[in-house]
Design a protein around this motif. Structure first.
Motif, PDB file in Angstrom:
ATOM      1  N   TYR A  32     -26.442 -61.907 -23.100  1.00  0.00           N
ATOM      2  CA  TYR A  32     -26.355 -62.785 -21.433  1.00  0.00           C
ATOM      3  C   TYR A  32     -27.156 -61.646 -20.637  1.00  0.00           C
ATOM      4  O   TYR A  32     -27.935 -61.187 -20.999  1.00  0.00           O
ATOM      5  CB  TYR A  32     -24.893 -62.221 -21.373  1.00  0.00           C
ATOM      6  CG  TYR A  32     -23.585 -63.140 -21.585  1.00  0.00           C
ATOM      7  CD1 TYR A  32     -22.912 -62.889 -20.814  1.00  0.00           C
ATOM      8  CD2 TYR A  32     -23.575 -63.001 -23.256  1.00  0.00           C
ATOM      9  CE1 TYR A  32     -21.568 -63.974 -21.178  1.00  0.00           C
ATOM     10  CE2 TYR A  32     -22.313 -63.856 -23.556  1.00  0.00           C
ATOM     11  CZ  TYR A  32     -20.913 -63.867 -22.398  1.00  0.00           C
ATOM     12  OH  TYR A  32     -20.360 -64.839 -22.913  1.00  0.00           O
ATOM     13  N   LYS A  88     -26.182 -61.743 -13.693  1.00  0.00           N
ATOM     14  CA  LYS A  88     -25.837 -62.435 -12.845  1.00  0.00           C
ATOM     15  C   LYS A  88     -26.547 -62.463 -11.832  1.00  0.00           C
ATOM     16  O   LYS A  88     -26.034 -61.432 -10.090  1.00  0.00           O
ATOM     17  CB  LYS A  88     -23.778 -62.727 -11.964  1.00  0.00           C
ATOM     18  CG  LYS A  88     -23.556 -63.751 -11.543  1.00  0.00           C
ATOM     19  CD  LYS A  88     -21.935 -63.588 -11.280  1.00  0.00           C
ATOM     20  CE  LYS A  88     -21.805 -65.094 -10.283  1.00  0.00           C
ATOM     21  NZ  LYS A  88     -20.442 -64.955 -10.695  1.00  0.00           N
ATOM     22  N   LYS A 147     -12.771 -64.497 -19.600  1.00  0.00           N
ATOM     23  CA  LYS A 147     -12.970 -66.430 -20.368  1.00  0.00           C
ATOM     24  C   LYS A 147     -12.427 -66.396 -19.254  1.00  0.00           C
ATOM     25  O   LYS A 147     -11.362 -66.106 -18.197  1.00  0.00           O
ATOM     26  CB  LYS A 147     -12.166 -66.497 -20.660  1.00  0.00           C
ATOM     27  CG  LYS A 147     -13.262 -65.834 -22.900  1.00  0.00           C
ATOM     28  CD  LYS A 147     -12.801 -65.925 -23.635  1.00  0.00           C
ATOM     29  CE  LYS A 147     -13.389 -65.594 -24.418  1.00  0.00           C
ATOM     30  NZ  LYS A 147     -12.466 -66.456 -26.562  1.00  0.00           N
ATOM     31  N   ILE A 155     -24.650 -71.396 -12.610  1.00  0.00           N
ATOM     32  CA  ILE A 155     -24.073 -70.033 -11.881  1.00  0.00           C
ATOM     33  C   ILE A 155     -22.175 -69.791 -11.657  1.00  0.00           C
ATOM     34  O   ILE A 155     -21.742 -68.913 -12.044  1.00  0.00           O
ATOM     35  CB  ILE A 155     -24.526 -68.934 -11.368  1.00  0.00           C
ATOM     36  CG1 ILE A 155     -24.155 -67.939 -11.008  1.00  0.00           C
ATOM     37  CG2 ILE A 155     -24.890 -70.111 -10.030  1.00  0.00           C
ATOM     38  CD1 ILE A 155     -25.519 -67.010 -10.260  1.00  0.00           C
ATOM     39  N   GLU A 156     -21.565 -70.621 -11.372  1.00  0.00           N
ATOM     40  CA  GLU A 156     -20.761 -70.732 -10.660  1.00  0.00           C
ATOM     41  C   GLU A 156     -20.253 -71.701 -11.943  1.00  0.00           C
ATOM     42  O   GLU A 156     -18.382 -71.149 -11.320  1.00  0.00           O
ATOM     43  CB  GLU A 156     -20.519 -71.966  -9.490  1.00  0.00           C
ATOM     44  CG  GLU A 156     -21.360 -73.144  -9.524  1.00  0.00           C
ATOM     45  CD  GLU A 156     -23.103 -73.666  -9.530  1.00  0.00           C
ATOM     46  OE1 GLU A 156     -23.081 -74.779  -9.264  1.00  0.00           O
ATOM     47  OE2 GLU A 156     -23.336 -72.292  -9.131  1.00  0.00           O
ATOM     48  N   SER A 209     -20.242 -71.080 -14.716  1.00  0.00           N
ATOM     49  CA  SER A 209     -19.817 -69.256 -16.412  1.00  0.00           C
ATOM     50  C   SER A 209     -18.725 -69.861 -17.132  1.00  0.00           C
ATOM     51  O   SER A 209     -17.520 -68.922 -15.839  1.00  0.00           O
ATOM     52  CB  SER A 209     -20.659 -68.603 -15.802  1.00  0.00           C
ATOM     53  OG  SER A 209     -20.084 -67.562 -17.239  1.00  0.00           O
ATOM     54  N   GLU A 242     -17.363 -64.215 -18.174  1.00  0.00           N
ATOM     55  CA  GLU A 242     -18.276 -63.108 -17.384  1.00  0.00           C
ATOM     56  C   GLU A 242     -17.914 -61.637 -18.652  1.00  0.00           C
ATOM     57  O   GLU A 242     -16.795 -61.908 -18.856  1.00  0.00           O
ATOM     58  CB  GLU A 242     -17.897 -63.053 -16.147  1.00  0.00           C
ATOM     59  CG  GLU A 242     -18.768 -64.347 -15.220  1.00  0.00           C
ATOM     60  CD  GLU A 242     -17.995 -64.009 -13.598  1.00  0.00           C
ATOM     61  OE1 GLU A 242     -17.379 -63.518 -13.789  1.00  0.00           O
ATOM     62  OE2 GLU A 242     -18.032 -64.946 -12.640  1.00  0.00           O
ATOM     63  N   THR A 258     -22.031 -57.833 -13.176  1.00  0.00           N
ATOM     64  CA  THR A 258     -21.194 -58.883 -13.825  1.00  0.00           C
ATOM     65  C   THR A 258     -23.134 -59.528 -14.238  1.00  0.00           C
ATOM     66  O   THR A 258     -23.329 -59.849 -14.566  1.00  0.00           O
ATOM     67  CB  THR A 258     -20.711 -60.185 -12.663  1.00  0.00           C
ATOM     68  OG1 THR A 258     -19.419 -59.432 -12.125  1.00  0.00           O
ATOM     69  CG2 THR A 258     -20.217 -61.732 -13.435  1.00  0.00           C
ATOM     70  N   ILE A 301     -23.487 -63.140 -17.230  1.00  0.00           N
ATOM     71  CA  ILE A 301     -23.492 -64.314 -17.893  1.00  0.00           C
ATOM     72  C   ILE A 301     -24.026 -65.029 -18.967  1.00  0.00           C
ATOM     73  O   ILE A 301     -25.544 -64.355 -18.752  1.00  0.00           O
ATOM     74  CB  ILE A 301     -23.243 -65.388 -16.582  1.00  0.00           C
ATOM     75  CG1 ILE A 301     -24.417 -65.337 -15.486  1.00  0.00           C
ATOM     76  CG2 ILE A 301     -22.539 -64.536 -15.014  1.00  0.00           C
ATOM     77  CD1 ILE A 301     -24.892 -66.791 -15.040  1.00  0.00           C
ATOM     78  N   CYS A 336     -26.426 -69.920 -18.271  1.00  0.00           N
ATOM     79  CA  CYS A 336     -25.759 -70.352 -16.660  1.00  0.00           C
ATOM     80  C   CYS A 336     -26.343 -70.329 -15.517  1.00  0.00           C
ATOM     81  O   CYS A 336     -26.872 -70.312 -14.267  1.00  0.00           O
ATOM     82  CB  CYS A 336     -24.498 -69.538 -17.070  1.00  0.00           C
ATOM     83  SG  CYS A 336     -23.278 -70.341 -18.096  1.00  0.00           S
ATOM     84  N   ALA A 337     -27.361 -69.242 -16.374  1.00  0.00           N
ATOM     85  CA  ALA A 337     -28.818 -68.089 -15.670  1.00  0.00           C
ATOM     86  C   ALA A 337     -30.174 -68.884 -15.583  1.00  0.00           C
ATOM     87  O   ALA A 337     -31.040 -68.992 -15.878  1.00  0.00           O
ATOM     88  CB  ALA A 337     -29.018 -67.000 -16.228  1.00  0.00           C
TER      89      ALA A 337
END
Length: 666
Positions: free
Chosen positions: A538, A541, A585, A596-597, A599, A602, A638, A640, A644-645
Motif C-alpha cells: 500500500y 493516497k 473494502k 485512485i478513485e 481503489s 483503503e 489513507t 491505497i 492504484c497509486a
C-alpha cells in the motif's frame, strides 16, 4: 459410495514417469518439467482482468501502428533494406496474443498480416526477418549477424502455432536454426563488437533468450543437433564483468534466468542454484522496496538503493517472462508469487487508466510525475510523464506483453495429466486432463487480489479422474478449501501446493478462502516500513492533478502532480500493526480498479508530516535512518494499493520518540 479423494501438500507438482501426452513437455534427454503452458486461447479472462485487455484494443497497444514510427509498412520485417529490430517483435508478441484473447477482428487481421510477412521473409539459407541485420559490417570490415530481434519475434511465431497449428512454422524454425548452426564463429554472436553501433552488442548479453525457442522446437521434432545449438548459444553469453551479474535493468531481468533455463539440458544443479544466487544477491542490495522491483533507473549505480530509484516498464514484463519460464521448469510457487508482486502492484501504475500512455520508470516512492529532465535518474530526459509516443521506444512496444501473458499463465498443465491453478483471477479455462485427455472446463469467479475468496465450477461431459493443484500464495497462512460445500482437512503451508486428486464430475464446485492479513515489511537499510494486506502493498493516497504537457488532442502526454501533502511518516505499533491500521473494502470491484478513485480497498492509518523531507532536483529525497522525530500533530491518512497509486509513498519513515529517534537532516 463417496467419491474417493486424495489430498496432499506438495512443495511442487509431481513429475510423472508417464508424462502427459496432451501438452508439450520436455523430451529426453531434457530434464522432465512439472508444468507445460496451455495453448494460447485456452484461458479466457473475465472481470477486471478482461477489462484490461478490452482497454488495450483501442489503447496504445491496439493502435500502436498509428503512433509508432517503427511499425510503418516500410520497416525491415516487411522486406526492403531498412532496419527491423526489437521494437516490432516486442509489440507483435503481445499484440497477436491480445487479438486472440479478445477475438477482435481488426486486431487479428493486422496481426496475421505481420505473421504472414515474417514467415514469407525467409531466405533459402533459412534466415528470416530484416535483411539489414543478416550481415552488418563494422568500421573495421568485420561482419556480424544480429540474432537478437529473432529471439523476440519467435515468441510471436510460437503463439501463432499454438493457436493455429500453422504447418509453415515448424519447417520455418528448423530452417532458421540450421542457418544459425551454419554461421561461422566470427559472425555468430562474437564478443568483439568494436566499430559497431551499440545495439549489435545486445545479443551478446541476451543470447540465452534463444534457449526456450530451441527447446520448444526440439520437443516438437526431437532433432538432437538442436541441443548442440542451444549449447552454442549458451556459451556465447557474456559473463559478468564484476561482482554483479549485470548493471542494466532489463539485461538483468533476462540474464539471471539463463543458467536456470540451461539446467534442463545440463542437469547440473549448480546452474539452477546460480539463477537463485544472482536474483537473491541483486534484490538484497538494490531491491529495498516492495513487491519485486529494484532501483535501477536504467542501470544500477553504487549508492543508489533508495526506493525513489525506479524500475523500467520493459523490465516488469521481462521479469515476468523469466518467472513464467522458471516456474514451468521447476514447478516452484515462488515464481507465481513474484509475477503477482509485479503485475498486481507496479504494472498498472506504469500506465494511464485508459492504457493510452505509459511512462518509462515506476518507483515505490515517487510523489510527483513531471516533465523535468534532470531527475536523479540515469537518463537526463523525460522519464516519468505518461506518453504514447516513441520517447519510450522499447517500453512503448514491449508493454503489449504484460496483461496477455499474465492471462495465459493463470493455469498450467501438469505432467501427471492434471491442472494447476497457478495465478488467481476470474477466468474460464478449457483443457485436456486425465489418462484419455478428456476436455474439461473450470469457470473461476473471484475478486482476487482484493479478496481471497475463489469459486471454481467444474464442467465435463463425463466423470474424469485427475489431480488439481491449488497454489497457496507465499503471503497466505490460512488457506481453506471446500468441495461441494464440504470442508477439506488441509495443512496449509505458504508457497506450496495442495494436490487434490479425485474423480471430478460435472457441476463440482471448489471454493477457496485465503485469509488476507495485514502486515509490515521493514527495510533494513533505513528501518522504513511498507504496509501489506494479502498480495498487495500500500501507498499513501496522494490526490492527483493531471495536466497535459505534450502529445496531441487524441494522444496527449500527461504530468501528474500532487494536490495533497505526501511527506508523512507512519505512526504505528510495529509489534501489533492491526491495532493502528483499519481496512475498508468496497462492496463491488469496478471494471478498472487500478485508479485512485476506484481503489477497492483503503487502509486508514496515522501519520505525521516530516517537514524537512522534500524534493531535490524534482526527485523525492532519499530515506534517512529512523525512527524519525516529528513535532507535527498526528493525522489520519489513507493508504491505497500500490497498483492504484500513480503518485506514491510506500516506504514510510517510522515516527518515533526517545533517545533513538533522529531529526530529519535537510
Amino acid at each position: 459410495m463417496k467419491n474417493a479423494i486424495k489430498i496432499t501438500s506438495v512443495e511442487k507438482p509431481e513429475i510423472s514417469k508417464e508424462k502427459s501426452k496432451h501438452y508439450l513437455f520436455n523430451r529426453s534427454p531434457l530434464l522432465p518439467n512439472p508444468f507445460a503452458k496451455l495453448p494460447l486461447g485456452s484461458i479466457k479472462p473475465k472481470g477486471w482482468l478482461k477489462h484490461q485487455l478490452d482497454l488495450m484494443i483501442n489503447g496504445m497497444t491496439g493502435r500502436l501502428s498509428e503512433l509508432s514510427d517503427f511499425l510503418k509498412s516500410d520497416n525491415g520485417w516487411f522486406g526492403g533494406n531498412k532496419e527491423g529490430w526489437e521494437e516490432q517483435p516486442y509489440w507483435l508478441r503481445g499484440f497477436y496474443d491480445l487479438a486472440v484473447l479478445t477475438g477482435d477482428k481488426r486486431l487479428f487481421s493486422e496481426a496475421k498480416k505481420w505473421i504472414d510477412a515474417v514467415i514469407a521473409s525467409q531466405d533459402e539459407d533459412g534466415y528470416f526477418g530484416a535483411k539489414y541485420h543478416k550481415c552488418i559490417i563494422g568500421k573495421n570490415g568485420q561482419k556480424i549477424c544480429d540474432l537478437w530481434p529473432h529471439m523476440v519475434m519467435l515468441d510471436a511465431i510460437r503463439s501463432h502455432y499454438e493457436h493455429t497449428s500453422d504447418s509453415r512454422v515448424i519447417p520455418m524454425m528448423t530452417h532458421f536454426f540450421k542457418f544459425c548452426k551454419n554461421l561461422p564463429d566470427d559472425q555468430f554472436i562474437p564478443a568483439n563488437t568494436d566499430g559497431f553501433t551499440w545495439y549489435v552488442s545486445v545479443q551478446i548479453l541476451r543470447a540465452g533468450d534463444m534457449l526456450p525457442h530451441i527447446y520448444w522446437l526440439y520437443n516438437h521434432t526431437g532433432e538432437e543437433w538442436l541441443l548442440d545449438l542451444a549449447t552454442r548459444f549458451y556459451r556465447q553469453i557474456e559473463p559478468p564483468t564484476d561482482e554483479w551479474l549485470e548493471h542494466h535493468v532489463v539485461h538483468f531481468t533476462q540474464r539471471f534466468r539463463y543458467s536456470g533455463n540451461y539446467y534442463v539440458q545440463s542437469k547440473y544443479p549448480y546452474h539452477l542454484a546460480q539463477t537463485d544466487y544472482w536474483y537473491d544477491q541483486h534484490m538484497g542490495t538494490w531491491g529495498q522496496q516492495p513487491r519485486g522491483i529494484f532501483g535501477a533507473d536504467e542501470k544500477i549505480r553504487h549508492g543508489y538503493t533508495d526506493p525513489r530509484q525506479a524500475f523500467e516498464t520493459c523490465a516488469m514484463v521481462e521479469f515476468n517472462k523469466s518467472f513464467y519460464i522458471l516456474g514451468r521448469i521447476t514447478g516452484e510457487a515462488k515464481y507465481a508469487d513474484r509475477c503477482e508482486d509485479i503485475t498486481l502492484n507496479h504494472f498498472p501504475a506504469s500506465q494511464t487508466k485508459d492504457l493510452k500512455a505509459l511512462h518509462y520508470l515506476t518507483a515505490s516512492n515517487q510523489p510527483q510525475l513531471d516533465k523535468y529532465e534532470k531527475h536523479d535518474y540515469t537518463n537526463k530526459v523525460r522519464m516519468i510523464t505518461y506518453s504514447p509516443d516513441n520517447r519510450y521506444r522499447c517500453c512503448q512496444h514491449n508493454v503489449a506483453m504484460g496483461w496477455p501473458w499474465y492471462v495465459q499463465n493463470l493455469w498450467q498443465a501438469t505432467s501427471d495429466s492434471g491442472l494447476a491453478a497457478w495465478l488467481y483471477a476470474s477466468n474460464e479455462v478449457t483443457a485436456k486432463v486425465g489418462e484419455n485427455g478428456t476436455k474439461v472446463i473450470f469457470n473461476v469467479e473471484t475478486d482476487y487480489p482484493f479478496d481471497g475468496a475463489v469459486k471454481m465450477v467444474f464442467k465435463s461431459s463425463k466423470p474424469v479422474s485427475f489431480p488439481l493443484y491449488l497454489r497457496i500464495p507465499g503471503w497466505c497462512h490460512k488457506f481453506k478449501v471446500n468441495i461441494n460445500n464440504r470442508p477439506l482437512k488441509v495443512t496449509s503451508k505458504p508457497g506450496t501446493y495442495l494436490r487434490v486428486e479425485r474423480t471430478w464430475k460435472n457441476g463440482d464446485v471448489v471454493s477457496l478462502k485465503m485469509l488476507m492479513e495485514t502486515s509490515l515489511t521493514t527495510w533494513p537499510r533505513t528501518g522504513s516500513i511498507t504496509v501489506n494486506h494479502g498480495p498487495l502493498s500500500y501507498s499513501l493516497k496522494i490526490e492527483e492533478r493531471w495536466q497535459k504537457c505534450g502529445g496531441t488532442k487524441k494522444w496527449p502526454e500527461w504530468e501528474v502532480l500532487p494536490v495533497t501533502p505526501w511527506n508523512y511518516g507512519l505512526v504505528v505499533d510495529t509489534n501489533n500493526p492491526s491495532a493502528d491500521l483499519h481496512i475498508i473494502k468496497k462492496k463491488k470491484i469496478p471494471n478498472q480498479p487500478w485508479t485512485i478513485e476506484n481503489s477497492p480497498i483503503e487502509i486508514k492509518a496515522n501519520g505525521k508530516i516530516i517537514s524537512d523531507w522534500g524534493l531535490k532536483n524534482e526527485t523525492v529525497q532519499s530515506l534517512q535512518p529512523g525512527p524519525i522525530k516529528s513535532d507535527k500533530p498526528k493525522e489520519k491518512i489513507t493508504l491505497i494499493p500500490l497498483g492504484c497509486a500513480r503518485l506514491r509513498i510506500s516506504c514510510f519513515p517510522v515516527i518515533g520518540e526517545g533517545p533513538c529517534a533522529r531529526d530529519w537532516k535537510k
